[in-house]
Scaffold this motif. Structure first.
Motif, short mmCIF file in Angstrom:
data_model
loop_
_atom_site.label_atom_id
_atom_site.label_comp_id
_atom_site.label_asym_id
_atom_site.label_seq_id
_atom_site.Cartn_x
_atom_site.Cartn_y
_atom_site.Cartn_z
N LEU A 39 0.83 -1.20 0.00
CA LEU A 39 0.00 0.00 0.00
C LEU A 39 0.87 1.26 0.00
N ALA A 40 1.95 1.22 0.77
CA ALA A 40 2.89 2.35 0.80
C ALA A 40 3.55 2.52 -0.56
N ALA A 41 3.86 1.40 -1.23
CA ALA A 41 4.48 1.46 -2.55
C ALA A 41 3.54 2.07 -3.58
N VAL A 42 2.26 1.69 -3.52
CA VAL A 42 1.26 2.25 -4.44
C VAL A 42 1.13 3.75 -4.22
N GLU A 43 1.06 4.16 -2.96
CA GLU A 43 0.95 5.59 -2.67
C GLU A 43 2.20 6.33 -3.13
N ALA A 44 3.35 5.65 -3.12
CA ALA A 44 4.59 6.28 -3.56
C ALA A 44 4.61 6.54 -5.07
N THR A 45 3.83 5.79 -5.84
CA THR A 45 3.80 6.01 -7.28
C THR A 45 3.29 7.41 -7.63
N GLN A 46 2.57 8.02 -6.69
CA GLN A 46 2.04 9.36 -6.96
C GLN A 46 3.13 10.41 -7.07
N SER A 47 4.37 10.04 -6.69
CA SER A 47 5.49 10.98 -6.84
C SER A 47 5.76 11.30 -8.30
N ALA A 48 5.34 10.42 -9.21
CA ALA A 48 5.52 10.67 -10.63
C ALA A 48 4.73 11.89 -11.09
N GLU A 49 3.76 12.32 -10.30
CA GLU A 49 2.99 13.51 -10.64
C GLU A 49 3.89 14.73 -10.80
N VAL A 50 4.98 14.77 -10.03
CA VAL A 50 5.89 15.91 -10.11
C VAL A 50 6.47 16.03 -11.51
N VAL A 51 6.94 14.91 -12.04
CA VAL A 51 7.52 14.89 -13.37
C VAL A 51 6.47 15.26 -14.42
N PHE A 52 5.29 14.66 -14.31
CA PHE A 52 4.22 14.93 -15.27
C PHE A 52 3.76 16.38 -15.19
N ALA A 53 3.64 16.91 -13.97
CA ALA A 53 3.19 18.30 -13.80
C ALA A 53 4.21 19.28 -14.35
N LEU A 54 5.50 19.00 -14.13
CA LEU A 54 6.56 19.86 -14.64
C LEU A 54 6.54 19.85 -16.17
N ALA A 55 6.37 18.68 -16.75
CA ALA A 55 6.29 18.58 -18.21
C ALA A 55 5.08 19.35 -18.75
N GLY A 56 3.96 19.26 -18.02
CA GLY A 56 2.76 19.97 -18.44
C GLY A 56 2.93 21.48 -18.39
N GLU A 57 3.62 21.98 -17.36
CA GLU A 57 3.86 23.42 -17.26
C GLU A 57 4.75 23.91 -18.40
N ILE A 58 5.77 23.12 -18.72
CA ILE A 58 6.67 23.49 -19.81
C ILE A 58 5.90 23.56 -21.13
N TRP A 59 4.99 22.61 -21.32
CA TRP A 59 4.24 22.52 -22.58
C TRP A 59 3.15 23.59 -22.68
#
Length: 306
Positions: free
Chosen positions: A257-277
């Protein structure tokens, strides 16, 4: 269990991609002058009929109502926490900080989930949670490094207004989600649970939007209707369903469960890419590159730890 865990982690990672749209679109709405209250409440007003259709089509609505009647007070409480306080705080933070800052601060939910676990579960697998905490620490270290050069350009006031509400959201979301899993104990499916939480969080959204309409005297911008609908579909329906599916699969395994919740850290990369775009933000510097690498390493450690 390893195959189930890997499947849950993949689902969690996919959900983070669709969740990231929330941070970018909320930032766009804020920059266009839209009220954060409408950005938050309209999303849930859109989600309600969408999930009503889904659950009704699956012929599960009566079973959901029967489940809610078993303990309606708990349903209203944890739905308000897990949906209301969570998203209102998150959207408020978006009004005072860029999407990458909100998304990175939101990653404290990784630690929040681990902190809350002993308080929620009276028994279960806790002896090895230290490794989960350490691996999550790697992710958070990466996030801190990623934002070092950016944080210097913001005032203390904006920094606090953008971060403190998001920290509240970081605790509210896993708390509401986990308490609802404890309350329902697998008696209803993911779509029913989401719809039930939507219905039971409506008093919160009615009060918040009524204040904005009758006291603050503001109405939604025209663009907010379209933008919040986009968020409702991508984050509210797709991402939420994927994340709830993932957490349901490993609800009895605290490490997974902790590992699944940790996958949400990828949001940082996706959000940064979205801001650049979308917002023509600057390209990532060396700090961001090092931070992203640590985030990925932390996610891999979570995925493959024994």
């Amino acid at each position: 269990m390893p195959s189930v865990r890997k499947t849950a982690i993949v689902l969690g990672l996919l959900s983070s991609l669709f969740f990231a749209i929330t941070f970018v679109v909320n930032r766009v709405m804020s920059l266009e002058g839209g009220s954060w209250v409408w950005s938050a409440s309209l999303r849930f007003y859109w989600m309600l009929p969408l999930f009503l259709i889904i659950v009704a089509y699956r012929r599960n609505f009566k079973a959901l109502i029967a489940e809610i009647k078993l303990d309606i007070k708990q349903w209203i409480l944890w739905s308000t926490v897990g949906f209301g306080i969570f998203y209102a705080s998150l959207t408020f933070g978006a009004a005072y900080g860029p999407s990458w800052l909100v998304a990175s601060t939101w990653q404290f939910t990784i630690i929040a989930g681990i902190i809350l676990s002993p308080l929620i579960h009276s028994s279960g697998e806790r002896s090895n949670l230290l490794s989960s905490l350490l691996f999550s620490g790697v992710i958070l270290l990466g996030i801190i490094i990623m934002q070092v050069s950016h944080a210097e350009s913001f005032s203390l006031n904006s920094f606090l207004l953008g971060i403190l509400p998001v920290l509240i959201a970081a605790f509210a979301y896993p708390l509401g989600n986990r308490m609802m899993m404890q309350l329902t104990r697998g008696r209803i499916d993911v779509y029913q649970r989401i719809l039930g939480m939507l219905i039971c969080s409506m008093p919160f959204w009615f009060l918040l939007s009524s204040y904005e309409l009758f006291v603050a005297h503001t109405t939604p911008e025209k663009s907010q209707y379209t933008q919040t609908f986009l968020v409702a579909i991508s984050s509210g329906v797709i991402a939420t369903a994927l994340f709830f599916f993932a957490t349901d699969k490993v609800s009895t395994d605290e490490k997974a469960l902790a590992a699944v919740e940790a996958t949400q850290s990828a949001e940082v990369v996706f959000a940064l890419a979205g801001e650049i775009w979308l917002l023509n933000s600057a390209l990532p510097d060396i700090y961001a590159m090092i931070g992203m690498a640590l985030v990925i390493i932390g996610m891999v450690l979570h995925s493959y730890k024994g």
